[in-house]
Enzyme design. Structure first.
Site: not given
Ligand code: PNW
Length: 475
Positions: A172, A378
């Site tokens: 990401e 994921e």
């Molecule tokens: C992802 N957003 O995080 C990550 O790859 C993981 O480590 C995390 O625990 C999981 O999703 C759940 O949150 C994100 O704000 C964090 O768009 C923030 C965003 C997207 C993905």
């Protein structure tokens, strides 16, 4: 026949990988062991006010000491694959120079444990834990970081290439660039829109250089991929203005990475939309072409759609991304876009549930990069624990329902031709949920932090049956 039978279970392709995912900082703990130095997430989480409850990854799930038990748990759950990440400051503490053998030993032991249990490891090189020393020299907005990353990738490949076949460069990069350097809700907490765009570019460049380093160090049979969190963007209405808002967000969320990585270019509309901020002079001749390296897989992380509309001039950009709380936008230049929560149910992150977005994204990559295998690396949901009527402690029907609906969405993409080869639930364990700390639980398996006791939730038992049988019940 089976094609018209609406009660038969949904069969997934043979060899489909059924897995679960984690990342180093979110589960390992042991932040001062084996010569590990601080990453930007150690610094950030130890800065008062940054993480809910003042939580840090100092102990997390103590996976560094409990990895054998955790691999045994994966076996119990019938998992065929496990996605984890390597902590850069554990294996290359200063972010340059030779590797720390003790750090590499940990990941070699983990890989051996997985292979011994018949579980395919999928190794991610970067899940956000940049060595603090590399940040101190400029972090991702600095071009040098791309070269540092490629050097690190080569070190890990030399050490683990005999054991690990599936490699992912970045997790990401949108979050690294735009939450880390734009809105500041992720480490290192910087808030400059141009730094965020520079970071995005150097992540693209770092990806390309790292793929080259991996190819040089790994056997030909190795598979190299990247994990993106492309946005399933929907205009709130069909008006040209709302559709244009969706186009702008698609450029900033997804095409800023897929442009270079998959097509060797930055799209003209992205450059135009951000022209008032930067002339993109940090992109040197040949960079986008270098970012485009042949890939053996494109990995999609998906949780929730993004609904946008055009907003009047002067409207503050924002994103209801469940991370809230920043006066700074993670969307450089998109100051006439409003973000909306669609009606319907949401998870405890406040993220609305829309499995169709996953089908749509898989079909998009199927069309855009025909012939490249796809993985969902994921997908999952956060809910508070509630006892059920029988008083069982970890009964989580909402999470089960979320996973089931999204697996149907994956199956739909497969039925329409997408070459999807695996699905990794986020997450194996409850863990350090970044700015939310330990308050938000995504695990198939509950973690009682004071005792570190692991208890599979009912969704885990359901997922184990799906993983073992390779098919999804209609029920
Ligand atoms: C992802 N957003 O995080 C990550 O790859 C993981 O480590 C995390 O625990 C999981 O999703 C759940 O949150 C994100 O704000 C964090 O768009 C923030 C965003 C997207 C993905």
């Amino acid at each position: 026949g089976p094609a018209t039978d609406t009660t038969a279970p949904l069969r997934f392709p043979s060899g489909f990988l059924w897995g679960a995912a984690t990342s180093a900082y979110q589960i390992e703990g042991a932040v001062r062991e084996g010569g590990r130095t601080p990453s930007i997430w150690d610094t950030y989480s130890h800065t008062p006010g940054r993480v809910a409850g003042g939580d840090t990854g100092d102990v997390a799930c103590d996976h560094y000491h409990r990895y054998r038990e955790d691999v045994a748990l994966m076996s119990e759950l019938g998992l065929g694959a496990y996605r984890f990440s390597v902590s850069w400051p554990r294996v290359q503490p200063t972010g340059r120079g030779p590797a720390a053998q003790r750090g590499l030993d940990f990941y070699r032991a983990l890989a051996d444990e997985l292979l011994g249990a018949g579980i395919t490891p999928l190794l991610t090189l970067y899940h956000w834990d940049l060595p603090q020393e590399v940040e101190d020299e400029g972090g991702w907005p600095a071009r040098e970081t791309a070269h540092r990353f490629a050097e690190y990738a080569g070190l890990v490949a030399e050490a683990l290439g005999d054991r690990v076949e599936m490699w992912t460069t970045l997790n990401e990069p949108w979050c690294s660039a735009f939450l880390g350097y734009g809105s500041g809700v992720h480490a290192p907490g910087r808030t400059d829109p141009v730094d965020a765009l520079r970071a995005a570019h150097h992540l693209n460049l770092g990806h390309g250089l790292a793929v080259q380093a991996l190819r040089a160090a790994l056997p030909d049979s190795a598979q190299v991929s990247v994990s993106l969190n492309p946005a399933a963007v929907r205009p709130r209405t069909g008006t040209p203005a709302d559709r244009d808002a969706a186009r702008r967000i698609d450029a900033l969320a997804t095409r800023v990475f897929t442009g270079p990585m998959l097509h060797g270019r930055y799209d003209a509309d992205l450059l135009e939309d951000t022209a008032q901020l930067t002339d993109w002079a940090f992109v040197q001749d040949g960079d986008p072409a270098l970012a485009r390296q042949p890939l053996d897989g494109i990995c999609v992380n998906y949780y929730t759609p993004t609904v946008v509309s055009a907003a009047p001039a002067g409207t503050e950009p924002e994103r209801n991304d469940g991370h809230g709380g920043s006066a700074h936008s993670p969307w450089p230049g998109a100051d006439r876009v409003a973000f909306h929560q669609p009606p319907g149910s949401r998870t405890a992150m406040g993220w609305s549930i829309d499995p169709g977005g996953l089908t749509e994204l898989l079909l998009r990559f199927h069309r855009e990069s025909p012939g490249t295998p796809l993985y969902v690396t994921e997908n999952g949901a956060c809910y508070p624990d509630a006892p059920d009527a029988e008083g069982r402690r970890f009964h989580d029907p909402e999470r089960l329902d979320y996973l089931q609906r999204h697996l149907r969405a994956v199956h739909r993409a497969v039925a329409e031709g997408a070459d999807v080869r695996g699905y990794f639930a986020w997450s194996l364990l409850d863990n350090f949920e970044w700015a939310w700390g330990y308050d938000k639980r995504f695990g198939l398996v509950h973690v009682d932090y004071p005792t570190q006791r692991r208890t599979p939730r009912s969704s885990a038992a359901w997922y184990a049956r799906v993983a073992r049988s390779g098919e999804l019940p209609r029920e």
